[in-house]
Design a protein around this motif. Sequence first.
Motif, PDB file in Angstrom:
ATOM      1  N   PRO A 204      25.031  28.520  32.193  1.00 45.36           N
ATOM      2  CA  PRO A 204      24.610  29.558  31.356  1.00 45.36           C
ATOM      3  C   PRO A 204      25.330  30.583  31.076  1.00 45.36           C
ATOM      4  CG  PRO A 204      23.731  28.743  33.357  1.00 45.36           C
ATOM      5  CD  PRO A 204      24.813  27.838  33.482  1.00 45.36           C
ATOM      6  N   SER A 205      25.248  31.350  29.839  1.00 44.20           N
ATOM      7  CA  SER A 205      26.445  31.807  28.556  1.00 44.20           C
ATOM      8  C   SER A 205      25.415  32.658  28.668  1.00 44.20           C
ATOM      9  CB  SER A 205      26.830  30.897  28.274  1.00 44.20           C
ATOM     10  OG  SER A 205      27.127  29.729  28.566  1.00 44.20           O
ATOM     11  N   LYS A 206      26.319  33.779  28.520  1.00 43.84           N
ATOM     12  CA  LYS A 206      25.804  35.077  27.934  1.00 43.84           C
ATOM     13  C   LYS A 206      27.386  35.696  26.306  1.00 43.84           C
ATOM     14  CE  LYS A 206      24.112  37.058  31.687  1.00 43.84           C
ATOM     15  NZ  LYS A 206      24.649  38.571  33.128  1.00 43.84           N
ATOM     16  N   GLU A 207      26.491  36.758  25.460  1.00 46.60           N
ATOM     17  CA  GLU A 207      26.989  36.688  24.734  1.00 46.60           C
ATOM     18  C   GLU A 207      28.675  37.345  25.178  1.00 46.60           C
ATOM     19  OE1 GLU A 207      27.370  36.508  21.368  1.00 46.60           O
ATOM     20  OE2 GLU A 207      24.938  35.807  21.590  1.00 46.60           O
ATOM     21  N   VAL A 208      29.502  36.706  23.768  1.00 47.79           N
ATOM     22  CA  VAL A 208      31.019  37.607  24.298  1.00 47.79           C
ATOM     23  C   VAL A 208      31.523  38.119  23.199  1.00 47.79           C
ATOM     24  CG1 VAL A 208      33.732  36.597  24.706  1.00 47.79           C
ATOM     25  CG2 VAL A 208      31.332  35.374  26.194  1.00 47.79           C
ATOM     26  N   GLN A 209      32.886  39.145  22.860  1.00 50.71           N
ATOM     27  CA  GLN A 209      32.820  39.724  22.080  1.00 50.71           C
ATOM     28  C   GLN A 209      34.272  39.944  22.083  1.00 50.71           C
ATOM     29  OE1 GLN A 209      31.000  43.385  21.689  1.00 50.71           O
ATOM     30  NE2 GLN A 209      29.830  42.398  19.973  1.00 50.71           N
ATOM     31  N   TRP A 210      34.673  39.506  21.059  1.00 48.36           N
ATOM     32  CA  TRP A 210      36.348  39.392  21.720  1.00 48.36           C
ATOM     33  C   TRP A 210      37.240  40.920  22.025  1.00 48.36           C
ATOM     34  CZ3 TRP A 210      40.724  42.055  19.114  1.00 48.36           C
ATOM     35  CH2 TRP A 210      42.167  41.655  19.007  1.00 48.36           C
ATOM     36  N   GLY A 211      38.129  41.183  22.821  1.00 47.14           N
ATOM     37  CA  GLY A 211      38.756  42.225  22.999  1.00 47.14           C
ATOM     38  C   GLY A 211      37.683  42.850  24.057  1.00 47.14           C
ATOM     39  N   LYS A 212      36.361  42.343  24.436  1.00 40.21           N
ATOM     40  CA  LYS A 212      36.020  43.300  25.109  1.00 40.21           C
ATOM     41  C   LYS A 212      35.550  42.719  26.481  1.00 40.21           C
ATOM     42  CE  LYS A 212      34.193  45.676  21.820  1.00 40.21           C
ATOM     43  NZ  LYS A 212      34.840  47.290  21.636  1.00 40.21           N
ATOM     44  N   PHE A 213      34.926  43.719  27.361  1.00 42.74           N
ATOM     45  CA  PHE A 213      34.867  42.999  28.972  1.00 42.74           C
ATOM     46  C   PHE A 213      33.838  41.671  28.998  1.00 42.74           C
ATOM     47  CE2 PHE A 213      34.093  43.713  33.911  1.00 42.74           C
ATOM     48  CZ  PHE A 213      35.352  43.665  34.208  1.00 42.74           C
ATOM     49  N   SER A 214      33.372  41.632  28.017  1.00 43.14           N
ATOM     50  CA  SER A 214      32.444  40.677  28.030  1.00 43.14           C
ATOM     51  C   SER A 214      33.268  39.272  28.285  1.00 43.14           C
ATOM     52  CB  SER A 214      31.542  40.255  26.982  1.00 43.14           C
ATOM     53  OG  SER A 214      31.730  40.214  25.961  1.00 43.14           O
ATOM     54  N   MET A 215      34.325  39.596  27.448  1.00 46.04           N
ATOM     55  CA  MET A 215      35.702  38.167  27.794  1.00 46.04           C
ATOM     56  C   MET A 215      35.812  38.083  29.518  1.00 46.04           C
ATOM     57  SD  MET A 215      37.379  36.064  25.991  1.00 46.04           S
ATOM     58  CE  MET A 215      37.683  36.678  24.102  1.00 46.04           C
ATOM     59  N   LEU A 216      36.093  39.018  29.722  1.00 42.13           N
ATOM     60  CA  LEU A 216      36.740  38.727  31.459  1.00 42.13           C
ATOM     61  C   LEU A 216      35.491  37.810  32.298  1.00 42.13           C
ATOM     62  CD1 LEU A 216      39.134  38.705  33.138  1.00 42.13           C
ATOM     63  CD2 LEU A 216      38.167  41.146  33.738  1.00 42.13           C
ATOM     64  N   GLU A 217      34.268  38.444  32.064  1.00 40.85           N
ATOM     65  CA  GLU A 217      32.732  37.768  32.787  1.00 40.85           C
ATOM     66  C   GLU A 217      32.912  37.086  32.307  1.00 40.85           C
ATOM     67  OE1 GLU A 217      30.373  42.094  33.085  1.00 40.85           O
ATOM     68  OE2 GLU A 217      30.430  41.124  30.979  1.00 40.85           O
ATOM     69  N   ALA A 218      33.158  36.486  31.598  1.00 42.81           N
ATOM     70  CA  ALA A 218      33.224  34.879  30.858  1.00 42.81           C
ATOM     71  C   ALA A 218      33.375  33.807  31.363  1.00 42.81           C
ATOM     72  CB  ALA A 218      32.921  34.407  29.583  1.00 42.81           C
ATOM     73  N   GLU A 219      35.087  34.474  31.667  1.00 44.03           N
ATOM     74  CA  GLU A 219      35.657  33.737  32.558  1.00 44.03           C
ATOM     75  C   GLU A 219      35.586  33.270  34.128  1.00 44.03           C
ATOM     76  OE1 GLU A 219      40.063  35.362  31.942  1.00 44.03           O
ATOM     77  OE2 GLU A 219      39.228  35.404  30.237  1.00 44.03           O
ATOM     78  N   ARG A 220      35.282  34.471  34.556  1.00 48.60           N
ATOM     79  CA  ARG A 220      34.256  34.707  35.915  1.00 48.60           C
ATOM     80  C   ARG A 220      33.374  34.055  36.078  1.00 48.60           C
ATOM     81  NH1 ARG A 220      34.091  39.562  40.326  1.00 48.60           N
ATOM     82  NH2 ARG A 220      32.048  39.910  39.218  1.00 48.60           N
TER      83      ARG A 220
END
Length: 419
Positions: A204-220
């Motif tokens: 289950p995934s969410k949108e990820v934007q380059w350089g944004k905090f969402s990148m870190l949330e996706a890794e976690r």
Amino acid sequence: MKNTIQQQQQHPPPFSITKLFLNLQMHLPNLFSYFVIFGFGVALGIALSFHLKNISLFSFDDQLHQLSSSSSSSSSSPPPNIQPSSPTLHLVTTTGNQTTVNTTRTGLNDYVSLRPNNNNAMHDMTEEELLWRASMAPRIHEYPFKRVPKVAFLFLTRGAVTLAPLWEKFFHGHEGLYSIYVHSSPSFNETVPQSSVFHGRRIPSKEVQWGKFSMLEAERRLLANALLDITNQRFVLLSESCIPLFNFSTIYNYLINSSKAFVEAYDLPGPVGRGRYNRRMRPVIRLEQWRKGSQWFEMDRALALEVISDKKYFVTFKRHCKASCYADEHYLPTFVSAKFWKRNSNRSLTWVDWSKGGPHPAKFQRRDVTIEFLKRLRSGSHCEYNGKRTNICFLFARKFLPNALDRLLRFAPKVMGFN
């Protein structure tokens, strides 16, 4: 006459006993009646007191008997099984002109078991439920079953794993020693063939934007999903443009036998290093603790548990690491260096070329892929592994474009030892 009166006043007549006796006889019946009434009242009070005491004792005994009966009956019967409710996940699969809707749900309870469903990485858990479940760790380190440690390969992609055919050759013949998890854009709906090792491995995934905090949330999020499988021991983050530089056996043994994690971290003065520090992070993070490094990490299970359970550093970064801060380049290096530096080798296992400068590393096309180039990536460096010097420092490399796939497939058996 006057003398007679004065004598009477000075000497009153004596008290008459006879008169007192007569008065006593007149009031004696009344006194007797008073005594009888008083005695009757005392007797009635004693009787009522005794009766009420017996009633309360009998009532208490009855209540005690009921309580003991209720307690014994409740202890002999099992407690009700309360199942937490979760929304049903509808997985839509389109094959040709036919659309199949699968309403089978995989919720939180399904992941309380020792091993999750290895055929499908999808589930109904919320982010909060996922992190809570993933943070569980057994206090008894001896497993009650035969546990073969696995390496979890975490692919953070925009869409498909573009170099999937190369990875198919890499994983072939090593089933049971690896797990795959793919975090791609929720809008990506390309069908993965059932014969592929990537089939059913999207989380289950969410949108990820380059350089944004969402990148870190996706890794976690990738880490948390991989931790659901108790047999996953090592965790490596990759992108769709990454390639393996060695065969599976070499990489598996390198990771499983390593005594440390591989998170690059260094102190960099200047605007792209210490210049990104926000003083509002104090006192949680001080300037001297601020680190920078590659986002492409590799870690063991113990450190992965610490990362997905962290709220102190994670929340601080979310609040204050914005704009040009780039949390994916600073959070893990800072967090690991501040708390777990003894567990870390302080280097990345993924080779990247930053020699051309700029915000993005160099990309490699078909003409760049040669046998000499791949050999240099495999053994052109020196580092420390488990306290000893070695020339095997990088196990993966990026960024390789899709048009380089045919040459990679051609050279893989000869250079990387596939098959």
